[in-house]
Design a protein around this motif. Structure first.
Motif, PDB file in Angstrom:
ATOM      1  N   THR A  57      30.565  90.603  63.479  1.00 35.33           N
ATOM      2  CA  THR A  57      29.560  90.533  64.537  1.00 35.33           C
ATOM      3  C   THR A  57      28.203  90.114  63.984  1.00 35.33           C
ATOM      4  O   THR A  57      27.355  89.652  64.720  1.00 35.33           O
ATOM      5  N   SER A  58      27.987  90.262  62.657  1.00 36.44           N
ATOM      6  CA  SER A  58      26.701  89.894  62.083  1.00 36.44           C
ATOM      7  C   SER A  58      26.691  88.462  61.568  1.00 36.44           C
ATOM      8  O   SER A  58      25.677  87.985  61.091  1.00 36.44           O
ATOM      9  N   SER A  59      27.801  87.774  61.645  1.00 36.03           N
ATOM     10  CA  SER A  59      27.871  86.381  61.195  1.00 36.03           C
ATOM     11  C   SER A  59      28.289  85.496  62.358  1.00 36.03           C
ATOM     12  O   SER A  59      28.997  85.917  63.259  1.00 36.03           O
ATOM     13  N   VAL A  60      27.851  84.268  62.309  1.00 38.45           N
ATOM     14  CA  VAL A  60      28.167  83.307  63.359  1.00 38.45           C
ATOM     15  C   VAL A  60      29.122  82.271  62.800  1.00 38.45           C
ATOM     16  O   VAL A  60      28.938  81.803  61.684  1.00 38.45           O
ATOM     17  N   SER A  61      30.151  81.906  63.545  1.00 39.02           N
ATOM     18  CA  SER A  61      31.067  80.858  63.119  1.00 39.02           C
ATOM     19  C   SER A  61      30.381  79.509  63.245  1.00 39.02           C
ATOM     20  O   SER A  61      29.527  79.313  64.093  1.00 39.02           O
ATOM     21  N   GLY A  62      30.761  78.578  62.377  1.00 39.51           N
ATOM     22  CA  GLY A  62      30.198  77.233  62.407  1.00 39.51           C
ATOM     23  C   GLY A  62      29.684  76.840  61.036  1.00 39.51           C
ATOM     24  O   GLY A  62      30.004  77.464  60.028  1.00 39.51           O
ATOM     25  N   THR A  63      28.877  75.781  60.978  1.00 39.28           N
ATOM     26  CA  THR A  63      28.343  75.278  59.724  1.00 39.28           C
ATOM     27  C   THR A  63      27.420  76.319  59.095  1.00 39.28           C
ATOM     28  O   THR A  63      26.551  76.865  59.769  1.00 39.28           O
ATOM     29  N   VAL A  64      27.606  76.570  57.812  1.00 36.48           N
ATOM     30  CA  VAL A  64      26.785  77.565  57.119  1.00 36.48           C
ATOM     31  C   VAL A  64      25.445  76.965  56.714  1.00 36.48           C
ATOM     32  O   VAL A  64      25.328  75.753  56.523  1.00 36.48           O
ATOM     33  N   PRO A  65      24.417  77.794  56.564  1.00 34.74           N
ATOM     34  CA  PRO A  65      23.117  77.297  56.101  1.00 34.74           C
ATOM     35  C   PRO A  65      23.198  76.799  54.653  1.00 34.74           C
ATOM     36  O   PRO A  65      24.090  77.192  53.901  1.00 34.74           O
ATOM     37  N   LEU A  66      22.244  75.961  54.261  1.00 35.09           N
ATOM     38  CA  LEU A  66      22.155  75.501  52.880  1.00 35.09           C
ATOM     39  C   LEU A  66      21.965  76.705  51.972  1.00 35.09           C
ATOM     40  O   LEU A  66      21.357  77.692  52.361  1.00 35.09           O
ATOM     41  N   GLY A  67      22.493  76.624  50.754  1.00 34.62           N
ATOM     42  CA  GLY A  67      22.278  77.703  49.803  1.00 34.62           C
ATOM     43  C   GLY A  67      23.491  77.990  48.949  1.00 34.62           C
ATOM     44  O   GLY A  67      24.473  77.253  48.938  1.00 34.62           O
ATOM     45  N   ALA A  68      23.385  79.094  48.224  1.00 36.67           N
ATOM     46  CA  ALA A  68      24.437  79.505  47.294  1.00 36.67           C
ATOM     47  C   ALA A  68      25.430  80.435  47.988  1.00 36.67           C
ATOM     48  O   ALA A  68      25.041  81.308  48.770  1.00 36.67           O
ATOM     49  N   TYR A  69      26.690  80.225  47.698  1.00 38.65           N
ATOM     50  CA  TYR A  69      27.769  81.063  48.196  1.00 38.65           C
ATOM     51  C   TYR A  69      28.644  81.429  47.010  1.00 38.65           C
ATOM     52  O   TYR A  69      28.670  80.726  45.999  1.00 38.65           O
ATOM     53  N   PHE A  70      29.334  82.522  47.118  1.00 41.68           N
ATOM     54  CA  PHE A  70      30.137  83.023  46.014  1.00 41.68           C
ATOM     55  C   PHE A  70      31.603  82.952  46.392  1.00 41.68           C
ATOM     56  O   PHE A  70      31.965  83.171  47.537  1.00 41.68           O
ATOM     57  N   TYR A  71      32.433  82.626  45.415  1.00 39.84           N
ATOM     58  CA  TYR A  71      33.862  82.512  45.685  1.00 39.84           C
ATOM     59  C   TYR A  71      34.657  83.419  44.759  1.00 39.84           C
ATOM     60  O   TYR A  71      34.229  83.770  43.668  1.00 39.84           O
ATOM     61  N   SER A  72      35.828  83.765  45.234  1.00 37.20           N
ATOM     62  CA  SER A  72      36.827  84.503  44.471  1.00 37.20           C
ATOM     63  C   SER A  72      38.154  83.816  44.742  1.00 37.20           C
ATOM     64  O   SER A  72      38.516  83.615  45.898  1.00 37.20           O
ATOM     65  N   MET A  73      38.847  83.416  43.670  1.00 34.78           N
ATOM     66  CA  MET A  73      40.129  82.715  43.811  1.00 34.78           C
ATOM     67  C   MET A  73      41.204  83.377  42.973  1.00 34.78           C
ATOM     68  O   MET A  73      40.923  83.920  41.916  1.00 34.78           O
ATOM     69  N   GLU A  74      42.405  83.311  43.466  1.00 42.84           N
ATOM     70  CA  GLU A  74      43.585  83.649  42.682  1.00 42.84           C
ATOM     71  C   GLU A  74      44.483  82.423  42.712  1.00 42.84           C
ATOM     72  O   GLU A  74      44.977  82.039  43.767  1.00 42.84           O
ATOM     73  N   ILE A  75      44.643  81.803  41.550  1.00 46.10           N
ATOM     74  CA  ILE A  75      45.437  80.578  41.435  1.00 46.10           C
ATOM     75  C   ILE A  75      46.756  80.918  40.773  1.00 46.10           C
ATOM     76  O   ILE A  75      46.776  81.563  39.721  1.00 46.10           O
ATOM     77  N   THR A  76      47.840  80.501  41.378  1.00 50.99           N
ATOM     78  CA  THR A  76      49.164  80.678  40.792  1.00 50.99           C
ATOM     79  C   THR A  76      49.607  79.342  40.219  1.00 50.99           C
ATOM     80  O   THR A  76      49.609  78.329  40.925  1.00 50.99           O
ATOM     81  N   ASP A  77      49.947  79.349  38.917  1.00 52.58           N
ATOM     82  CA  ASP A  77      50.384  78.097  38.299  1.00 52.58           C
ATOM     83  C   ASP A  77      51.888  77.916  38.479  1.00 52.58           C
ATOM     84  O   ASP A  77      52.579  78.779  39.047  1.00 52.58           O
ATOM     85  N   LEU A  78      52.402  76.799  38.025  1.00 51.29           N
ATOM     86  CA  LEU A  78      53.820  76.481  38.217  1.00 51.29           C
ATOM     87  C   LEU A  78      54.750  77.446  37.493  1.00 51.29           C
ATOM     88  O   LEU A  78      55.912  77.581  37.864  1.00 51.29           O
ATOM     89  N   ALA A  79      54.225  78.143  36.470  1.00 50.11           N
ATOM     90  CA  ALA A  79      55.022  79.132  35.746  1.00 50.11           C
ATOM     91  C   ALA A  79      54.969  80.503  36.411  1.00 50.11           C
ATOM     92  O   ALA A  79      55.611  81.443  35.969  1.00 50.11           O
ATOM     93  N   GLY A  80      54.175  80.621  37.484  1.00 48.80           N
ATOM     94  CA  GLY A  80      54.072  81.885  38.202  1.00 48.80           C
ATOM     95  C   GLY A  80      52.958  82.786  37.697  1.00 48.80           C
ATOM     96  O   GLY A  80      52.778  83.887  38.210  1.00 48.80           O
ATOM     97  N   LYS A  81      52.190  82.354  36.716  1.00 50.97           N
ATOM     98  CA  LYS A  81      51.090  83.150  36.177  1.00 50.97           C
ATOM     99  C   LYS A  81      49.893  83.058  37.125  1.00 50.97           C
ATOM    100  O   LYS A  81      49.565  81.988  37.627  1.00 50.97           O
ATOM    101  N   ILE A  82      49.223  84.202  37.345  1.00 48.08           N
ATOM    102  CA  ILE A  82      48.076  84.264  38.240  1.00 48.08           C
ATOM    103  C   ILE A  82      46.787  84.231  37.425  1.00 48.08           C
ATOM    104  O   ILE A  82      46.640  84.958  36.451  1.00 48.08           O
ATOM    105  N   HIS A  83      45.873  83.356  37.844  1.00 51.64           N
ATOM    106  CA  HIS A  83      44.571  83.214  37.200  1.00 51.64           C
ATOM    107  C   HIS A  83      43.504  83.591  38.229  1.00 51.64           C
ATOM    108  O   HIS A  83      43.480  83.033  39.324  1.00 51.64           O
TER     109      HIS A  83
END
Length: 93
Positions: A57-83
């Motif tokens: 409710t405190s965020s609006v859907s649509g294009t985000v403002p200019l600036g820095a955003y932070f990401y978190s990823m879990e990548i699975t490789d072809l051997a099944g290992k998670i990075h």
């Protein structure tokens, strides 16, 4: 840097954010704003295009403002290992 939609030359490079590398089988990714609110999340290896899919409710859907955003990823490789990767991405237009 995603979100370059309004730039006059409509550059197709850097319009989306996603992991690039060899042997990536799949990935999950979450994007957070400066207040730590999750504004985007995917479990189906979709690239982020600089928009918010927030249902908060405190965020609006649509294009985000200019600036820095932070990401978190879990990548699975072809051997099944998670990075696990964490970092920041800048949205510029």
């Amino acid at each position: 840097t995603p979100g370059n939609d309004n730039w006059q030359f409509k550059d197709t490079l850097n319009n989306t954010f996603f992991p690039v590398g060899e042997d990536i089988a799949s990935y999950t990714m979450s994007i957070f704003n400066r207040w730590g609110e999750m504004i985007y999340s995917t479990k189906t290896s979709e690239a982020w295009d600089g928009t918010s899919k927030s249902t908060s409710t405190s965020s609006v859907s649509g294009t985000v403002p200019l600036g820095a955003y932070f990401y978190s990823m879990e990548i699975t490789d072809l051997a099944g290992k998670i990075h696990k990767l964490h970092g920041s991405v800048m949205v510029v237009r």
